[in-house]
Enzyme design. Sequence first.
Site, PDB file in Angstrom:
ATOM      1  N   HIS A  32       0.737  -1.331  -0.096  1.00  0.00           N
ATOM      2  CA  HIS A  32       0.028  -0.092   0.037  1.00  0.00           C
ATOM      3  C   HIS A  32       0.958   1.182  -0.106  1.00  0.00           C
ATOM      4  O   HIS A  32       0.593   2.295  -0.778  1.00  0.00           O
ATOM      5  CB  HIS A  32      -1.027  -0.092   1.341  1.00  0.00           C
ATOM      6  CG  HIS A  32      -1.665   1.217   1.317  1.00  0.00           C
ATOM      7  ND1 HIS A  32      -3.005   1.566   0.479  1.00  0.00           N
ATOM      8  CD2 HIS A  32      -1.679   2.231   2.008  1.00  0.00           C
ATOM      9  CE1 HIS A  32      -3.354   2.558   0.873  1.00  0.00           C
ATOM     10  NE2 HIS A  32      -2.749   3.184   1.790  1.00  0.00           N
ATOM     11  N   ARG A  81       4.297 -20.422 -21.402  1.00  0.00           N
ATOM     12  CA  ARG A  81       4.120 -18.985 -22.008  1.00  0.00           C
ATOM     13  C   ARG A  81       5.644 -18.569 -22.070  1.00  0.00           C
ATOM     14  O   ARG A  81       5.746 -17.661 -23.209  1.00  0.00           O
ATOM     15  CB  ARG A  81       3.251 -17.996 -21.399  1.00  0.00           C
ATOM     16  CG  ARG A  81       1.965 -18.350 -21.395  1.00  0.00           C
ATOM     17  CD  ARG A  81       0.818 -17.112 -20.859  1.00  0.00           C
ATOM     18  NE  ARG A  81      -0.406 -17.561 -21.130  1.00  0.00           N
ATOM     19  CZ  ARG A  81      -1.165 -17.570 -22.143  1.00  0.00           C
ATOM     20  NH1 ARG A  81      -0.475 -17.332 -23.502  1.00  0.00           N
ATOM     21  NH2 ARG A  81      -2.428 -18.068 -22.225  1.00  0.00           N
ATOM     22  N   ASN A  82       6.523 -18.674 -21.036  1.00  0.00           N
ATOM     23  CA  ASN A  82       7.825 -18.321 -21.458  1.00  0.00           C
ATOM     24  C   ASN A  82       8.167 -19.173 -22.602  1.00  0.00           C
ATOM     25  O   ASN A  82       9.060 -18.681 -23.468  1.00  0.00           O
ATOM     26  CB  ASN A  82       8.790 -19.062 -19.993  1.00  0.00           C
ATOM     27  CG  ASN A  82       8.469 -17.615 -19.046  1.00  0.00           C
ATOM     28  OD1 ASN A  82       8.213 -16.636 -19.443  1.00  0.00           O
ATOM     29  ND2 ASN A  82       9.225 -17.991 -17.868  1.00  0.00           N
ATOM     30  N   LEU A 125       3.982   1.556  -1.082  1.00  0.00           N
ATOM     31  CA  LEU A 125       4.738   1.760  -2.372  1.00  0.00           C
ATOM     32  C   LEU A 125       3.851   2.214  -3.607  1.00  0.00           C
ATOM     33  O   LEU A 125       4.322   3.154  -4.320  1.00  0.00           O
ATOM     34  CB  LEU A 125       5.427   0.471  -2.639  1.00  0.00           C
ATOM     35  CG  LEU A 125       6.538   0.113  -1.460  1.00  0.00           C
ATOM     36  CD1 LEU A 125       7.336  -1.206  -2.093  1.00  0.00           C
ATOM     37  CD2 LEU A 125       7.892   1.029  -1.817  1.00  0.00           C
ATOM     38  N   ARG A 126       2.476   1.480  -3.435  1.00  0.00           N
ATOM     39  CA  ARG A 126       1.702   1.632  -4.602  1.00  0.00           C
ATOM     40  C   ARG A 126       1.158   3.206  -4.870  1.00  0.00           C
ATOM     41  O   ARG A 126       0.917   3.631  -5.659  1.00  0.00           O
ATOM     42  CB  ARG A 126       0.701   0.752  -4.855  1.00  0.00           C
ATOM     43  CG  ARG A 126       0.905  -0.505  -5.170  1.00  0.00           C
ATOM     44  CD  ARG A 126      -0.222  -1.563  -5.110  1.00  0.00           C
ATOM     45  NE  ARG A 126       0.096  -2.609  -6.092  1.00  0.00           N
ATOM     46  CZ  ARG A 126      -0.704  -3.828  -5.968  1.00  0.00           C
ATOM     47  NH1 ARG A 126      -1.813  -3.788  -5.231  1.00  0.00           N
ATOM     48  NH2 ARG A 126      -0.500  -4.768  -6.570  1.00  0.00           N
ATOM     49  N   THR A 169      10.291  -9.402 -14.693  1.00  0.00           N
ATOM     50  CA  THR A 169      10.903  -9.122 -13.470  1.00  0.00           C
ATOM     51  C   THR A 169      11.696 -10.227 -12.718  1.00  0.00           C
ATOM     52  O   THR A 169      12.286  -9.973 -11.565  1.00  0.00           O
ATOM     53  CB  THR A 169       9.735  -8.767 -12.404  1.00  0.00           C
ATOM     54  OG1 THR A 169       8.970  -9.963 -12.365  1.00  0.00           O
ATOM     55  CG2 THR A 169       8.756  -7.570 -13.234  1.00  0.00           C
ATOM     56  N   LEU A 175       9.458 -17.673 -12.772  1.00  0.00           N
ATOM     57  CA  LEU A 175       9.796 -18.965 -12.637  1.00  0.00           C
ATOM     58  C   LEU A 175       9.733 -19.305 -10.995  1.00  0.00           C
ATOM     59  O   LEU A 175       9.788 -20.284 -10.534  1.00  0.00           O
ATOM     60  CB  LEU A 175      11.199 -19.354 -13.133  1.00  0.00           C
ATOM     61  CG  LEU A 175      11.057 -19.639 -14.654  1.00  0.00           C
ATOM     62  CD1 LEU A 175      12.583 -19.697 -15.201  1.00  0.00           C
ATOM     63  CD2 LEU A 175      10.135 -20.578 -15.030  1.00  0.00           C
TER      64      LEU A 175
END
Length: 453
Positions: A247, A357-358, A249-250, A415, A419
């Site tokens: 909270h 998807r990777n 940081l956002r 980021t 994985l």
Amino acid sequence: MKLPRFSSLYGRIFAVFWLTLLIVVVTIVLLPNLDPRAQHTIPEQQQKRFQDSAQSIANKISHDQGQLRNRLQRFTNHDRHKGFQLYFTTDEGEIIAPRGRNKALRNFITMADSPDAPKQKLYGRWMMAGPFALTYEQQTILMYVGRVWRKPPPFFIQILDKPLQLLLVTMLVSTPLLLWLAWAISIPARRLQQAAERVATGQFEADPKLESGPKEFKQAGASFNQMVQAINQMIGGQQRLLSDISHELRSPLTRLRMATALAQRKQGESKELSRIDTEAERLEKMISELLELSRMQVNSHELREHSDARSLWYEMLEDARFEAEQNSKEFSVSDLNEWPVSGNPNLLISALENVVRNAIKYGNDIIQVNFNVSENTLYIMIDDNGEGVPDDELDDIFRPFYRVSTARDRSSGGTGLGLAITESAIRQHSGTIEASRSPLGGLRITIALPLTH
């Protein structure tokens, strides 16, 4: 027989020991009354028959002539061939008839010499009984009866006479008690094992049943529940801390992006403002994925249910096939059967989806997904023909925020948490995940999950 309850494990062991000892003592106490080789009373009906025979012999010898020994000798020869023998002695124990030595008779005379209380005792296969009184010319003569014992020895006598059989019977008697003891101990031990297995899969729940049974297991169960509660409190505190950090940081990130947007309106587009907005967006995405990883580690035990591999991943793999075709890549999946799988469906779907998807993202034009089962374990192998990962970094790609310096780097916008999230989800389901070089030339990810029964 219902055994008493003991709160201590040692108490139960002692109970089994003393109960076994009690059985042995009772057997020893009752043995003289049951062993025909021990001296005991003659059955009343048989005793009366012997006394009547003694009276009949007394009447007959009173009418005979000759020496007393000769008169009695003819009765000692009666029915000898049928395994029946009479003996006559004086009231002082001197043998009158028959002539010759008889060890069994001499031994029996020393123990049974009162006609008021006749006894009987087995010598080998020869049963001695007596004495029974005969009156002849104001002289008391004692009669003893010997007969062949044709009955087989009692079973317990045969057992006691043979040490190996006695050991076997002792084991048979003690085995049910030992099995009861093992069963009584195994119940709380299995509960503790099952509770530990639940904790290993991320189910941090206290079990009141652990605090029952022997005192030692009760104490261990109470300590285990206290540990689980402490872990829950620690995880809850961590979750609250991460939520608060998220909270805090956002809020400035949102304000930063709004300020960047306003600056772009006033001053127009610029590389600096675009870079600020890109990094702010990347930071916000990183915070979201970090919180997702934290929630996965905390709440992995929730919403667990029994399912099967086809129901879990079929639709996701079809979506991935469509995505690969849109990017002109070949996507193939082996037969997907209804293998039983237990766990959090959303986490399991998300874990495989991240890897697939990777592979679509970094593979050149070929992606393969293969399923197979071996020794009650489901193996999933995802291969691509991309650049792959250096061999010395294969074990590091599952670490949070780790990115390699190939095509899977910062320029891809990742980021480094995808994985890590997958590895956490698989581990929370008692599975494993490994990276290796693919036969196609790129990366191979192998997932192993236990199947349920």
